[in-house]
Design a protein around this motif. Structure first.
Motif, mmCIF file in Angstrom:
data_model
loop_
_atom_site.group_PDB
_atom_site.id
_atom_site.type_symbol
_atom_site.label_atom_id
_atom_site.label_comp_id
_atom_site.label_asym_id
_atom_site.label_seq_id
_atom_site.Cartn_x
_atom_site.Cartn_y
_atom_site.Cartn_z
ATOM 1 N N GLN A 109 -45.381 100.732 -44.986
ATOM 2 C CA GLN A 109 -46.486 101.435 -44.352
ATOM 3 C C GLN A 109 -47.089 102.396 -45.369
ATOM 4 N N ALA A 110 -48.368 102.708 -45.184
ATOM 5 C CA ALA A 110 -49.054 103.555 -46.162
ATOM 6 C C ALA A 110 -50.206 104.304 -45.510
ATOM 7 N N GLU A 111 -50.520 105.462 -46.079
ATOM 8 C CA GLU A 111 -51.690 106.220 -45.651
ATOM 9 C C GLU A 111 -52.465 106.668 -46.874
ATOM 10 N N GLY A 112 -53.766 106.916 -46.665
ATOM 11 C CA GLY A 112 -54.655 107.328 -47.734
ATOM 12 C C GLY A 112 -56.072 106.932 -47.381
ATOM 13 N N ALA A 130 -46.763 106.174 -49.292
ATOM 14 C CA ALA A 130 -46.234 104.928 -48.733
ATOM 15 C C ALA A 130 -44.732 105.047 -48.507
ATOM 16 N N LEU A 180 -51.993 99.764 -46.578
ATOM 17 C CA LEU A 180 -53.043 100.780 -46.523
ATOM 18 C C LEU A 180 -54.346 100.187 -46.017
ATOM 19 N N ARG A 181 -54.739 99.052 -46.558
ATOM 20 C CA ARG A 181 -56.060 98.493 -46.261
ATOM 21 C C ARG A 181 -56.148 97.868 -44.869
ATOM 22 N N ALA A 216 -57.885 103.524 -53.492
ATOM 23 C CA ALA A 216 -57.558 104.829 -52.925
ATOM 24 C C ALA A 216 -57.300 105.861 -54.020
ATOM 25 N N THR A 220 -52.353 108.018 -52.242
ATOM 26 C CA THR A 220 -51.604 107.142 -51.352
ATOM 27 C C THR A 220 -50.218 107.719 -51.119
ATOM 28 N N VAL A 256 -59.434 104.894 -47.326
ATOM 29 C CA VAL A 256 -59.708 103.468 -47.472
ATOM 30 C C VAL A 256 -61.204 103.247 -47.650
ATOM 31 N N CYS A 307 -47.938 97.956 -50.768
ATOM 32 C CA CYS A 307 -48.371 99.284 -50.312
ATOM 33 C C CYS A 307 -49.866 99.292 -50.045
ATOM 34 N N ASN A 308 -50.629 98.684 -50.945
ATOM 35 C CA ASN A 308 -52.083 98.651 -50.761
ATOM 36 C C ASN A 308 -52.498 97.702 -49.645
#
Length: 439
Positions: free
Chosen positions: A274-277, A290, A404-405, A285, A288, A279, A400-401
């Motif tokens: 899972q990841a945040e940042g 993750a 995120l996406r 990004a 990030t 988009v 990770c990306n």
């Protein structure tokens, strides 16, 4: 000279090391190369970092060089005047495959796999810059072809050859901090700001149309990537910050820093990511955070690996009086912690380890990251960052990306390269190639 790093590494590299001289395809020279005979090597992508890689293998015969930009590749072309010059690596491999043993790939990320797979299918040993590929699927294919062809491979995570990483791995693997179930890796932390950064503006794709430099073949530079008009925002260097060509800062550095965790803990494929940042459809990004979950490996417990780049950092750095190093890997064990960066490492808490006696070194010092590869091409020994190992490391980075996406936690089915119940991830796991390009 073979580099057998540890019992785990021997198991991990056995598939690559076995039968390395029984190479199919047109690798007639590779089959007959002796330890005292120099390899014939082709360099693909020879400007910038690519030039460093060609020079890293410069103790062998550099017989062919390829770059889509005559000016950017000019210094390397001049340095090896006897090497045959090309703009298109496909033409180089078509014409020269019977005269070369190996290739060194230093192109932008989006053409790593296209060049590497073609070369390896022709039976050529391969050194490729990190990350190994632009997409998860490409990383899996690179490892698969290398294994099927029984080739000697190495990904360019040069810091892996440093003594500092080896001493840190020895501490973890000898149990100095006990079983490890948590690792935190951060890059460029801003300890004056919040652990979770505020959004940083993502640039839109440029809309102006500057003139194309006369020395650059833009169509060849694009290779298999999606069509985009030339712009200096992409080439020669800033391609790294656009999804069409790379994977941002995470793609640039995950393979360097998380290499230490993969090596020390024998990690391979996560079960969830899972990841945040922020988009953006075009630009990668700017920060990030993750989290990846890895299953138990034999007697080693499950591991949660946390990644932070662009200002973020783990809260426990301040909570537990961990040194505020700008970029670092922190192993959290049952009996203590170990923090490391490229050049140093430290056991924590310091007072607990004042009388600690280090284990005798059991990982040999490197003869050099490039030379490990060239010597293994001759001897048949394994390399420390072969595509079996580095392919899995690259897959973990790129996932990770993907998470995120698509904006959701992924349950990862590594065997089938599938994010369970998330079909929208498929196009990011395996990107569509531009017409005329394939693996």
């Amino acid at each position: 000279m073979s580099m057998l790093i540890s019992r785990r590494d021997m198991l991990r590299t056995a598939a690559v090391a076995a039968g390395v001289w029984t190479i199919s395809g047109n690798a007639t020279r590779a089959q007959s190369t002796s330890p005292n005979e120099r390899l014939n090597i082709a360099g693909i992508g020879i400007g910038g970092r690519g030039a460093d890689n060609v020079n890293g293998a410069g103790h062998e015969n550099i017989v062919a060089l390829c770059d889509v930009d005559e000016q950017r590749g000019g210094k390397t072309f001049e340095q090896y005047p006897r090497a045959k010059r090309y703009k298109d690596f496909r033409k180089l491999l078509d014409e020269m495959h019977g005269q070369i043993d190996a290739v060194v790939i230093g192109t932008p990320d989006h053409t790593h796999a296209a060049a590497g797979v073609m070369a390896m299918k022709l039976g050529k040993h391969c050194y490729c810059e990190k990350p190994l590929t632009h997409s998860v699927y490409e990383a899996r294919i690179m490892a698969q072809v290398a294994r099927e062809k029984k080739l000697v491979t190495q990904m360019g995570t040069q810091i892996h050859a440093g003594a500092n990483y080896r001493r840190a791995v020895e501490l973890v693997q000898s149990g100095a901090i006990g079983p490890v179930q948590e690792v935190h890796v951060w890059l460029g932390a801003d300890f004056n700001g919040p652990p979770t950064p505020t959004d940083k503006q993502q640039p839109d794709a440029p809309t102006d149309r500057p003139p194309l430099p006369p020395t650059l073949d833009w169509d060849l530079w694009l290779g298999p990537a999606g069509e985009r008009p030339y712009h200096s925002a992409y080439a020669p260097f800033a391609w790294r910050y656009w999804w069409n060509f790379a994977n941002g800062t995470l793609g640039d550095f995950f393979c360097h820093y998380c290499d230490l965790a993969f090596w020390a803990l024998d990690l391979r494929h996560p079960t969830s990511v899972q990841a945040e940042g922020p988009v953006h459809p075009e630009s990668a990004a700017r920060w990030t955070i993750a989290r990846q979950e890895y299953p138990a490996r034999g007697d080693l417990p499950p591991v949660a690996l946390h990644w932070y780049n662009g200002g973020g950092y783990p809260a426990l750095v301040k909570q537990r009086n961990v040194p505020q190093w700008g970029s670092a890997v922190l192993f959290v064990g049952a009996k203590g912690m170990l923090i490391a960066d490229y050049g140093k490492h430290q056991l924590l808490p310091e007072d607990q380890f004042q009388q600690f006696q280090r284990p005798d070194p059991f990982i040999p010092d490197s003869i050099g990251h490039h030379r490990e590869w060239t010597e293994a091409c001759k001897s048949g020994g394994p390399t420390t960052c072969n595509f079996e190992y580095s392919g899995a490391l690259t897959e973990a980075a790129l996932l990770c990306n993907v998470a995120l996406r698509v904006g959701q936690k992924l349950t990862w089915d590594a065997a089938n390269l599938k994010a369970v119940g998330c079909p929208e991830a498929d196009a990011l796991i395996r990107r569509e190639y531009r017409a005329g390009w394939n693996l």
